[in-house]
Design an enzyme around this catalytic site. Structure first.
Site, mmCIF file in Angstrom:
data_model
loop_
_atom_site.group_PDB
_atom_site.id
_atom_site.type_symbol
_atom_site.label_atom_id
_atom_site.label_comp_id
_atom_site.label_asym_id
_atom_site.label_seq_id
_atom_site.Cartn_x
_atom_site.Cartn_y
_atom_site.Cartn_z
ATOM 1 N N LYS A 169 -0.769 -10.922 3.804
ATOM 2 C CA LYS A 169 -2.225 -11.879 3.820
ATOM 3 C C LYS A 169 -1.730 -13.415 2.944
ATOM 4 O O LYS A 169 -0.829 -13.439 2.299
ATOM 5 C CB LYS A 169 -3.141 -11.270 3.231
ATOM 6 C CG LYS A 169 -2.942 -11.026 1.688
ATOM 7 C CD LYS A 169 -3.793 -12.019 0.886
ATOM 8 C CE LYS A 169 -3.588 -12.106 -0.533
ATOM 9 N NZ LYS A 169 -4.283 -13.119 -1.277
ATOM 10 N N ASP A 198 -2.190 -5.789 3.364
ATOM 11 C CA ASP A 198 -2.926 -6.215 2.152
ATOM 12 C C ASP A 198 -2.633 -5.421 1.045
ATOM 13 O O ASP A 198 -3.365 -4.014 1.324
ATOM 14 C CB ASP A 198 -4.429 -6.383 2.627
ATOM 15 C CG ASP A 198 -5.365 -6.766 1.329
ATOM 16 O OD1 ASP A 198 -4.878 -6.767 0.049
ATOM 17 O OD2 ASP A 198 -6.309 -7.351 1.522
ATOM 18 N N HIS A 199 -1.929 -5.706 -0.007
ATOM 19 C CA HIS A 199 -1.523 -4.503 -0.736
ATOM 20 C C HIS A 199 -2.590 -3.761 -1.497
ATOM 21 O O HIS A 199 -2.532 -2.667 -1.970
ATOM 22 C CB HIS A 199 -0.479 -5.295 -1.811
ATOM 23 C CG HIS A 199 -0.975 -6.036 -2.900
ATOM 24 N ND1 HIS A 199 -1.355 -7.283 -2.626
ATOM 25 C CD2 HIS A 199 -1.585 -5.807 -4.169
ATOM 26 C CE1 HIS A 199 -2.042 -7.899 -3.692
ATOM 27 N NE2 HIS A 199 -2.225 -6.995 -4.634
ATOM 28 N N HIS A 261 -9.115 -9.244 0.233
ATOM 29 C CA HIS A 261 -9.422 -8.215 -0.899
ATOM 30 C C HIS A 261 -11.018 -7.957 -0.852
ATOM 31 O O HIS A 261 -11.412 -6.725 -0.805
ATOM 32 C CB HIS A 261 -9.058 -8.518 -1.975
ATOM 33 C CG HIS A 261 -7.299 -9.040 -2.334
ATOM 34 N ND1 HIS A 261 -6.657 -8.415 -1.333
ATOM 35 C CD2 HIS A 261 -6.788 -9.491 -3.194
ATOM 36 C CE1 HIS A 261 -5.519 -8.671 -1.812
ATOM 37 N NE2 HIS A 261 -5.424 -9.398 -2.690
#
Length: 510
Positions: A169, A198-199, A261
C-alpha cells in the site's frame, strides 16, 4: 551437560504446518528499508520455523552494484539487527543465505530484466523449482507499473508454474490512479495472482477480531446496534514523518492511514459472518461493508471530519519541531498529519451506530486499538449513587504495541455498602501463549507462497475505499473544513474532541 529446554504446553499447536511449493521470490528494491527491516528477517524466521519449502530461493534485485556475497553479507547484517527472534541461529542463517543471490536491475532497462530471467532459469535447474515465481515490489508505489510491464516484456510472467506479484500500500493515490494500477497489474497477472499487501492484516490481533467474533457464541449475538452504542478506532503514532517528508506531504493522514488501515479495521469489525474463512467469502463480506458506508458529501464532510497538523511540542520527554519545520515539507504546507471521521454503516446490523476513526502523527503514544462501546443498562437497578463510578461496558481490541483484548464491566466493590466500579478483564497474547506474536510479514509471505489471498486486498475493495475517501480529499484540499493545529504530544486538534462531544461522547484514552 546440555540442559534440554522444557516444552511450552501453552504453545502447542501454534506452528504453521501448511506446505508451500518450491518457488523463487524476487525482491525488487532488495537493498531498501522494507527489505532489510521486514522481508529478509521474516524469511529467516520462516526458515527457522521450517516453513520455507525445500528449494526455495530469494533473488535480490536493485540498482546497486553488488556481488552475491556482498548482498548476503548485507542480508545477514539486517537479519541480526531486525529479526524478531534472538539470538540468531547461525546454522539456520547460513542455510538460508545459501539460497540468496543478487542481480543488478535498473527498472528502466529491459536487458536487466532479461538477465534476471536467466538467473531464474539457472535456479530452476539447480534447485529443482518448477517455474514458480513471486515478484515482490518493495519499491516506491510509482514504480509498480514500470516493474510489472518490464516483467511482461521480458516474459517473466510466462511459462510453467505459478506467477504472482506483491505490491505494498498505497494502492494508487486516488480512485483514478488505483484503477490505472489495477488495469496494469491485471494486464500481466490474473487478479487471483495479484497480492496487495497491507501488513495490518497480518497482525495476530487483527485476525483475532474474526476469531473473537465468530468462534465465540457469547459475543456475536450482541455485536449489533441493539447493544452497541459506538465504535472507536485509533491509529496513533508518537513519531513524526521521519525521512518520508516528500512522500507524506503529498499524501497526508487520510491517504496514508485512514484509506487503508483504518477502513480495513472497520470492515473486520463490522462484516457479517462469512460462510467459511476462505478468500472469496471473507473479502466479499468486507466489500459489502465498504459499500454500505454512507458517503460523506457536501456539508457532511464539514460536520463529520476533522483535519489537523502538528506544531512543535514534547513527545515522550523529547522536544520536537512542528510539521512545517520537517525536512522536505513545504513551509506553507496544508497537509494533515491528523484525521478524524464519523462514519455510519447503513445496514440492519449497524444502523445508527457511529464509527469514529482517528489517525495521527506526533500523538502522545504509539497505539492501535478498536473500542467497542456498549449502551448503558436501560434501568439503574442499584441507583445513581452506587453506579456513579461505572463506565459503560466496553471491549477493546489492542493491535499494537501490546496485542490483546480487554473487557470492561461493572463489579461490586468489596465493602460494607453497595458500590459498583468498572473493572477490566485482560487477554494478552504473550502471557496467554508464552510466545511472542509472529511478525505480520511472516504470516503474509507464507500465505502468498501457499496461494492464500484471504488477508490481501482485492481490486474492488480498493476501489470502494477510494470512492469513500476521494470526496473528502477534494473538500479538504479546498479548505473545508479548515485545517486545525495541535501541539506535538497531544491527542489532536480541538475539533476532534468536539466531534464526539456534539454526540454526547468522548474519545477513549488508551
Amino acid at each position: 551437560m546440555k540442559v534440554e529446554e522444557a516444552p511450552n504446553p501453552l504453545a502447542e499447536g501454534l506452528h504453521d504446518y501448511r506446505v508451500a511449493d518450491p518457488a523463487v521470490m524476487v525482491i525488487f528494491g532488495a537493498t531498501g528499508d522494507l527489505s532489510g527491516r521486514k522481508l529478509l528477517p521474516a524469511l529467516y524466521n520462516l526458515a527457522k520455523q521450517r516453513s520455507l519449502p525445500a528449494g526455495f530461493a530469494v533473488v535480490g534485485a536493485a540498482k546497486d552494484e553488488l556481488s552475491d556475497d556482498a548482498f548476503r553479507k548485507r542480508a545477514a547484517d539486517k537479519i541480526h539487527q531486525f529479526s524478531r527472534t534472538q539470538p540468531i541461529d547461525d546454522s539456520v542463517l547460513e542455510a538460508f543465505l545459501s539460497s540468496v543471490s543478487y542481480v543488478k536491475v535498473d527498472f528502466g532497462k529491459l536487458d536487466d530484466f532479461r538477465a534476471l530471467g536467466r538467473r531464474l532459469e539457472e535456479l530452476d535447474n539447480s534447485r529443482h523449482i518448477p517455474g514458480n515465481r513471486i515478484f515482490y515490489c518493495a519499491t516506491p508505489p510509482p514504480t509498480y507499473q514500470t516493474i510489472t510491464l518490464q516483467v511482461q516484456a521480458a516474459g517473466l510472467n510466462r511459462g510453467s508454474g505459478f506467477h504472482r506479484i506483491v505490491v505494498e500500500k498505497p494502492f494508487g493515490f486516488d480512485l483514478r490512479s488505483a484503477r490505472e494500477l489495477t488495469a496494469t497489474l491485471q494486464k500481466v497477472f490474473p487478479e487471483d495472482s495479484v497480492y496487495r499487501i497491507d501488513h495490518y492484516l497480518g497482525k495476530e490481533t487483527v485476525q483475532n477480531i474474526l476469531a473473537f467474533r465468530f468462534a465465540n457464541s457469547i459475543f456475536e449475538p450482541m455485536w449489533n446496534a441493539n447493544l452497541i452504542d459506538s465504535v472507536q478506532i485509533t491509529v496513533a503514532e508518537e513519531i513524526g514523518i521521519e525521512q518520508r517528508g516528500a512522500y507524506y506531504d503529498r499524501a497526508g493522514a487520510l491517504r496514508d492511514i485512514v484509506q487503508n488501515h483504518g477502513l480495513q479495521l472497520v470492515t473486520l469489525t463490522a462484516m457479517e459472518p462469512p460462510l467459511a474463512f476462505q478468500a472469496m467469502e471473507v473479502r466479499d463480506e468486507k466489500v459489502k461493508v465498504l459499500r454500505a458506508i454512507r458517503p460523506l458529501l457536501g456539508e457532511d464532510i464539514e460536520q463529520s471530519t476533522v483535519r489537523g497538523q502538528y506544531t512543535g511540542g514534547w513527545v515522550l520527554g523529547e522536544q520536537v519541531v512542528g510539521y512545517r519545520e520537517e525536512k522536505e515539507v513545504a513551509a506553507d504546507s496544508g497537509t494533515e498529519t491528523f484525521a478524524a471521521l464519523r462514519l455510519f454503516i447503513d445496514n440492519w446490523r449497524w444502523a445508527g451506530v457511529p464509527f469514529y476513526i482517528r489517525a495521527g502523527k506526533r500523538l502522545p503514544k504509539r497505539v492501535t486499538e478498536i473500542r467497542i462501546q456498549f449502551k448503558r443498562p436501560p434501568h439503574l437497578t442499584f441507583g445513581r449513587e452506587a453506579m456513579k463510578e461505572v463506565d459503560p461496558n466496553a471491549i477493546t481490541l489492542r493491535i499494537q504495541p501490546e496485542e490483546g483484548i480487554s473487557l470492561k464491566f461493572g463489579a461490586k466493590v468489596p465493602s460494607a455498602g453497595l458500590r459498583i466500579r468498572s473493572v477490566t478483564m485482560d487477554f494478552e497474547y504473550m502471557t496467554s501463549f508464552l510466545v511472542e506474536a509472529p511478525e505480520a510479514y511472516e504470516r503474509l509471505l507464507l500465505d502468498c507462497m501457499i496461494g492464500d489471498p484471504t488477508l490481501f486486498t482485492r481490486a474492488d475493495e480498493v476501489e470502494a475505499a477510494w470512492m469513500l475517501m476521494d470526496p473528502i480529499e477534494d473538500a479538504w484540499r479546498n479548505g473545508r473544513p479548515p485545517l486545525g493545529t495541535y501541539a506535538a504530544g497531544t491527542w489532536g486538534p480541538d475539533g476532534a474532541t468536539k466531534l464526539l462531544q456534539g454526540d454526547g461522547r468522548e474519545w477513549h484514552r488508551p
